[in-house]
Design a protein around this motif. Sequence first.
Motif, PDB file in Angstrom:
ATOM      1  N   LYS A   9     -32.589  14.758  24.669  1.00 59.93           N
ATOM      2  CA  LYS A   9     -31.282  14.153  24.905  1.00 59.93           C
ATOM      3  C   LYS A   9     -31.136  12.856  24.104  1.00 59.93           C
ATOM      4  O   LYS A   9     -30.111  12.625  23.469  1.00 59.93           O
ATOM      5  N   LEU A  10     -32.176  12.027  24.114  1.00 59.88           N
ATOM      6  CA  LEU A  10     -32.138  10.780  23.352  1.00 59.88           C
ATOM      7  C   LEU A  10     -32.021  11.045  21.859  1.00 59.88           C
ATOM      8  O   LEU A  10     -31.273  10.377  21.150  1.00 59.88           O
ATOM      9  N   ARG A  11     -32.762  12.029  21.369  1.00 59.64           N
ATOM     10  CA  ARG A  11     -32.718  12.375  19.949  1.00 59.64           C
ATOM     11  C   ARG A  11     -31.312  12.834  19.569  1.00 59.64           C
ATOM     12  O   ARG A  11     -30.763  12.420  18.543  1.00 59.64           O
ATOM     13  N   THR A  12     -30.710  13.666  20.402  1.00 58.74           N
ATOM     14  CA  THR A  12     -29.353  14.155  20.139  1.00 58.74           C
ATOM     15  C   THR A  12     -28.353  13.005  20.153  1.00 58.74           C
ATOM     16  O   THR A  12     -27.481  12.924  19.280  1.00 58.74           O
ATOM     17  N   GLU A  13     -28.486  12.107  21.124  1.00 50.53           N
ATOM     18  CA  GLU A  13     -27.577  10.961  21.188  1.00 50.53           C
ATOM     19  C   GLU A  13     -27.709  10.083  19.952  1.00 50.53           C
ATOM     20  O   GLU A  13     -26.709   9.617  19.410  1.00 50.53           O
ATOM     21  N   ARG A  14     -28.934   9.864  19.497  1.00 58.13           N
ATOM     22  CA  ARG A  14     -29.148   9.053  18.279  1.00 58.13           C
ATOM     23  C   ARG A  14     -28.539   9.737  17.061  1.00 58.13           C
ATOM     24  O   ARG A  14     -27.936   9.085  16.209  1.00 58.13           O
ATOM     25  N   GLN A  15     -28.706  11.054  16.966  1.00 59.98           N
ATOM     26  CA  GLN A  15     -28.146  11.793  15.832  1.00 59.98           C
ATOM     27  C   GLN A  15     -26.625  11.725  15.843  1.00 59.98           C
ATOM     28  O   GLN A  15     -26.000  11.546  14.794  1.00 59.98           O
ATOM     29  N   LEU A  16     -26.016  11.867  17.006  1.00 58.86           N
ATOM     30  CA  LEU A  16     -24.559  11.785  17.102  1.00 58.86           C
ATOM     31  C   LEU A  16     -24.065  10.377  16.799  1.00 58.86           C
ATOM     32  O   LEU A  16     -23.036  10.201  16.151  1.00 58.86           O
ATOM     33  N   ASP A  17     -24.812   9.378  17.251  1.00 58.17           N
ATOM     34  CA  ASP A  17     -24.441   7.993  16.959  1.00 58.17           C
ATOM     35  C   ASP A  17     -24.522   7.731  15.457  1.00 58.17           C
ATOM     36  O   ASP A  17     -23.635   7.111  14.872  1.00 58.17           O
ATOM     37  N   LEU A  19     -24.179   9.978  13.110  1.00 58.99           N
ATOM     38  CA  LEU A  19     -23.054  10.709  12.522  1.00 58.99           C
ATOM     39  C   LEU A  19     -21.756   9.938  12.706  1.00 58.99           C
ATOM     40  O   LEU A  19     -20.933   9.862  11.794  1.00 58.99           O
ATOM     41  N   LYS A  20     -21.573   9.337  13.869  1.00 60.65           N
ATOM     42  CA  LYS A  20     -20.364   8.545  14.141  1.00 60.65           C
ATOM     43  C   LYS A  20     -20.261   7.384  13.153  1.00 60.65           C
ATOM     44  O   LYS A  20     -19.205   7.166  12.556  1.00 60.65           O
ATOM     45  N   TRP A  21     -21.350   6.655  12.970  1.00 63.94           N
ATOM     46  CA  TRP A  21     -21.323   5.507  12.062  1.00 63.94           C
ATOM     47  C   TRP A  21     -21.143   5.942  10.610  1.00 63.94           C
ATOM     48  O   TRP A  21     -20.412   5.309   9.844  1.00 63.94           O
ATOM     49  N   GLU A  22     -21.795   7.041  10.228  1.00 62.79           N
ATOM     50  CA  GLU A  22     -21.644   7.572   8.869  1.00 62.79           C
ATOM     51  C   GLU A  22     -20.187   7.959   8.609  1.00 62.79           C
ATOM     52  O   GLU A  22     -19.617   7.639   7.569  1.00 62.79           O
ATOM     53  N   THR A  23     -19.568   8.624   9.574  1.00 66.22           N
ATOM     54  CA  THR A  23     -18.182   9.059   9.444  1.00 66.22           C
ATOM     55  C   THR A  23     -17.244   7.859   9.384  1.00 66.22           C
ATOM     56  O   THR A  23     -16.323   7.824   8.555  1.00 66.22           O
ATOM     57  N   ALA A  24     -17.476   6.875  10.251  1.00 68.31           N
ATOM     58  CA  ALA A  24     -16.640   5.666  10.244  1.00 68.31           C
ATOM     59  C   ALA A  24     -16.736   4.959   8.899  1.00 68.31           C
ATOM     60  O   ALA A  24     -15.726   4.492   8.356  1.00 68.31           O
ATOM     61  N   LYS A  25     -17.929   4.909   8.341  1.00 70.87           N
ATOM     62  CA  LYS A  25     -18.119   4.263   7.038  1.00 70.87           C
ATOM     63  C   LYS A  25     -17.347   5.004   5.947  1.00 70.87           C
ATOM     64  O   LYS A  25     -16.681   4.390   5.117  1.00 70.87           O
ATOM     65  N   GLU A  26     -17.427   6.344   5.960  1.00 72.51           N
ATOM     66  CA  GLU A  26     -16.706   7.150   4.971  1.00 72.51           C
ATOM     67  C   GLU A  26     -15.200   6.937   5.065  1.00 72.51           C
ATOM     68  O   GLU A  26     -14.499   7.001   4.056  1.00 72.51           O
ATOM     69  N   LEU A  27     -14.699   6.692   6.274  1.00 76.27           N
ATOM     70  CA  LEU A  27     -13.265   6.504   6.480  1.00 76.27           C
ATOM     71  C   LEU A  27     -12.833   5.045   6.330  1.00 76.27           C
ATOM     72  O   LEU A  27     -11.653   4.726   6.487  1.00 76.27           O
ATOM     73  N   GLY A  28     -13.792   4.164   6.058  1.00 75.06           N
ATOM     74  CA  GLY A  28     -13.469   2.748   5.931  1.00 75.06           C
ATOM     75  C   GLY A  28     -13.191   2.086   7.274  1.00 75.06           C
ATOM     76  O   GLY A  28     -12.496   1.074   7.336  1.00 75.06           O
ATOM     77  N   LEU A  29     -13.724   2.654   8.350  1.00 75.75           N
ATOM     78  CA  LEU A  29     -13.472   2.143   9.691  1.00 75.75           C
ATOM     79  C   LEU A  29     -14.731   1.544  10.330  1.00 75.75           C
ATOM     80  O   LEU A  29     -14.762   1.296  11.534  1.00 75.75           O
ATOM     81  N   GLU A  44      -7.574   5.698  15.156  1.00 73.23           N
ATOM     82  CA  GLU A  44      -8.820   5.540  14.409  1.00 73.23           C
ATOM     83  C   GLU A  44      -9.962   6.281  15.095  1.00 73.23           C
ATOM     84  O   GLU A  44     -10.758   6.957  14.439  1.00 73.23           O
ATOM     85  N   ALA A  45     -10.030   6.165  16.420  1.00 72.40           N
ATOM     86  CA  ALA A  45     -11.062   6.876  17.170  1.00 72.40           C
ATOM     87  C   ALA A  45     -10.900   8.388  16.980  1.00 72.40           C
ATOM     88  O   ALA A  45     -11.889   9.114  16.827  1.00 72.40           O
ATOM     89  N   GLY A  46      -9.663   8.852  16.974  1.00 68.56           N
ATOM     90  CA  GLY A  46      -9.395  10.271  16.747  1.00 68.56           C
ATOM     91  C   GLY A  46      -9.800  10.721  15.363  1.00 68.56           C
ATOM     92  O   GLY A  46     -10.322  11.824  15.184  1.00 68.56           O
ATOM     93  N   LYS A  47      -9.577   9.867  14.370  1.00 65.77           N
ATOM     94  CA  LYS A  47     -10.001  10.191  13.005  1.00 65.77           C
ATOM     95  C   LYS A  47     -11.511  10.359  12.931  1.00 65.77           C
ATOM     96  O   LYS A  47     -12.013  11.303  12.343  1.00 65.77           O
ATOM     97  N   ILE A  48     -12.215   9.401  13.545  1.00 61.39           N
ATOM     98  CA  ILE A  48     -13.677   9.458  13.529  1.00 61.39           C
ATOM     99  C   ILE A  48     -14.149  10.712  14.261  1.00 61.39           C
ATOM    100  O   ILE A  48     -14.960  11.480  13.746  1.00 61.39           O
ATOM    101  N   GLY A  49     -13.634  10.929  15.462  1.00 58.75           N
ATOM    102  CA  GLY A  49     -14.046  12.083  16.255  1.00 58.75           C
ATOM    103  C   GLY A  49     -13.710  13.404  15.586  1.00 58.75           C
ATOM    104  O   GLY A  49     -14.525  14.323  15.555  1.00 58.75           O
ATOM    105  N   GLY A  50     -12.522  13.495  15.024  1.00 60.74           N
ATOM    106  CA  GLY A  50     -12.116  14.730  14.349  1.00 60.74           C
ATOM    107  C   GLY A  50     -12.983  15.042  13.147  1.00 60.74           C
ATOM    108  O   GLY A  50     -13.376  16.193  12.932  1.00 60.74           O
ATOM    109  N   ASN A  51     -13.300  14.021  12.372  1.00 62.91           N
ATOM    110  CA  ASN A  51     -14.156  14.233  11.207  1.00 62.91           C
ATOM    111  C   ASN A  51     -15.589  14.559  11.619  1.00 62.91           C
ATOM    112  O   ASN A  51     -16.270  15.340  10.948  1.00 62.91           O
TER     113      ASN A  51
END
Length: 80
Positions: A9-17, A19-29, A44-51
């Motif tokens: 569970k911790l590993r999955t949460e870290r991977q998703l976190d 991914l969230k930061w990587e996606t936000a960076k790609e979107l300039g957010l 903005e949250a929807g953009k990150i989540g959708g991507n």
Amino acid sequence: MGHKKDNDKLRTERQLDRLKWETAKELGLEDDLANAGDELTVREAGKIGGNMVRKLVKAGEEALAEEGDRKARMNLQDGF
């Protein structure tokens, strides 16, 4: 057994976190996400989540395709 589930569970949460930061960076957010208190809008949250979802679906499709290719190669090897 519970320990392994906790680690997974911790590993999955870290991977998703990650991914969230990587996606936000790609979107300039990335800055908005870092100051998410009042800065991050629903849009903005929807953009990150959708991507993130798009990336996860693409990764899943690729994994399924690779698994299908692997099974097909195994079947061909068994036939010869």
